[in-house]
Motif scaffolding. Structure first.
Motif, mmCIF file in Angstrom:
data_model
loop_
_atom_site.group_PDB
_atom_site.id
_atom_site.type_symbol
_atom_site.label_atom_id
_atom_site.label_comp_id
_atom_site.label_asym_id
_atom_site.label_seq_id
_atom_site.Cartn_x
_atom_site.Cartn_y
_atom_site.Cartn_z
ATOM 1 N N ALA A 1 42.266 60.714 30.794
ATOM 2 C CA ALA A 1 40.938 60.807 30.182
ATOM 3 C C ALA A 1 39.953 61.622 31.014
ATOM 4 C CB ALA A 1 40.377 59.406 29.935
ATOM 5 N N HIS A 2 40.193 61.711 32.339
ATOM 6 C CA HIS A 2 39.234 62.452 33.175
ATOM 7 C C HIS A 2 39.676 63.890 33.437
ATOM 8 C CE1 HIS A 2 42.188 61.178 36.189
ATOM 9 N NE2 HIS A 2 41.695 62.113 36.983
ATOM 10 N N LEU A 3 40.767 64.326 32.769
ATOM 11 C CA LEU A 3 41.209 65.709 32.907
ATOM 12 C C LEU A 3 40.637 66.558 31.774
ATOM 13 C CD1 LEU A 3 45.024 65.245 33.708
ATOM 14 C CD2 LEU A 3 43.173 65.684 35.338
ATOM 15 N N PRO A 4 40.376 67.828 32.022
ATOM 16 C CA PRO A 4 39.901 68.706 30.941
ATOM 17 C C PRO A 4 41.079 69.184 30.097
ATOM 18 C CG PRO A 4 40.045 69.937 32.984
ATOM 19 C CD PRO A 4 40.379 68.508 33.331
ATOM 20 N N PRO A 5 40.863 69.473 28.811
ATOM 21 C CA PRO A 5 41.945 70.030 27.982
ATOM 22 C C PRO A 5 42.528 71.278 28.636
ATOM 23 C CG PRO A 5 40.086 69.411 26.617
ATOM 24 C CD PRO A 5 39.621 69.276 28.043
ATOM 25 N N GLY A 6 43.840 71.374 28.599
ATOM 26 C CA GLY A 6 44.517 72.508 29.220
ATOM 27 C C GLY A 6 45.020 72.226 30.615
#
Length: 308
Positions: free
Chosen positions: A19-24
């Motif tokens: 959840a705390h990672l950005p898309p990609g």
């Protein structure tokens, strides 16, 4: 059932980590994720396959990446992540707390077995556990007396909870910085800040956030008695919390803010700061629970003697 619960628990924990990672963003390797989530490689493969199927994770050139940030509806309900025994105990306690049960009412083990579609042996084991906590008393002819959720009961259980949780914080801060518990704590902190940022809409999400925080603290002990005790406390809190809907938004805001202070104290690894923040928050939680019980008693005139 047990394997299914392990998969769903690992799946939810993986979602919170993503959840705390950005898309990609590229995902860690299977081995790294399995280690971080404390699950087997077989289970993490099943989790990742499910994430790909739901369009949360993609694969390109042999490398997995995050396609979209997970949302709350992507998670399995918390009750589905419990073992079979724990899930049944929660179902039973939810049934008691959601119903119109009052102190002094009798329950029959055979009737409960038929109602829940399980064996009388399972029912008796469950009831015996709640007898240990003082919620029930055994009576002749397979009957059990429900003692009720009273103010006295809450004060006693919170005395034990404070003792256990303070002990659990010592285990938590002994974990190295690289331990998965600290990464999980960062995700939980972000969940708290997201709820606070949209409090009018999301304040009802607080009980789930509350359970996630306190559960990772208790589980750091690896002590089955402490963890078992918290399973009962969490269910009691969730359902008695709903008995009083007055000022629910403000109560959630107060508790979320206290949680963030508590998280800061854990990160400091300062035992005095942790002790102060933990005690303060548990006092607030105890007062909230007592307020819910009093509200329920006052709105149930025929059973006003619920409090002792």
């Amino acid at each position: 059932m047990k394997g299914n619960a392990v998969f769903k628990s690992g799946y939810n924990r993986c979602l919170r980590r993503l959840a705390h990672l950005p898309p990609g963003a590229r995902l860690p390797s299977e081995n790294e994720l399995a280690l971080a989530l404390d699950i087997s490689r077989t289970t993490i493969r099943a989790v990742l396959a499910a994430l790909e199927e739901r369009g949360i994770v993609g694969r390109a050139g042999g490398q997995r990446h995050l396609v979209r940030v997970p949302t709350e509806p992507d998670h399995f309900p918390d009750v589905q992540t419990l073992s079979a025994g724990a899930a049944f105990e929660r179902r039973f306690l939810e049934w008691i707390l959601q119903g119109d049960f009052r102190a002094g009412q009798l329950l029959n083990a055979a009737e409960l077995a038929r109602q829940f579609g399980t064996s009388t042996t399972t029912i008796r084991e469950c009831l015996a556990r709640f007898q240990h906590f003082g919620l029930l008393e055994r009576r002749p002819n397979s009957s059990w007396l429900f003692n009720g959720i009273t103010v006295e009961f809450v004060r006693e259980i919170y005395d034990v909870r404070e003792m256990f949780e303070l002990r659990a914080t010592r285990s938590f801060i002994e974990r190295p910085d690289t331990a998965p518990e600290w990464r999980e704590l960062a995700v939980i902190e972000q969940e708290h800040r997201a709820i606070l940022a949209h409090l009018d809409r999301d304040f009802a999400l607080f009980p789930q956030a509350d359970e996630r925080l306190h559960r990772i603290i208790h589980e750091a002990t690896g002590n089955r008695f402490i963890i078992d005790f918290y399973n009962v406390v969490a269910t009691l809190f969730h359902y008695t919390y709903r008995w009083n809907r007055e000022d629910a938004r403000q109560r959630s805001a107060t508790a979320l803010t206290e949680h963030l202070d508590y998280i800061d104290a854990l990160r400091s690894r300062d035992p005095r700061a942790i002790d102060a923040r933990c005690r303060k928050h548990l006092r607030t939680a105890c007062a909230t629970l007592i307020g819910s019980i009093e509200t329920r008693a006052n709105t149930a005139a025929p059973h006003a003697a619920i409090l002792t």
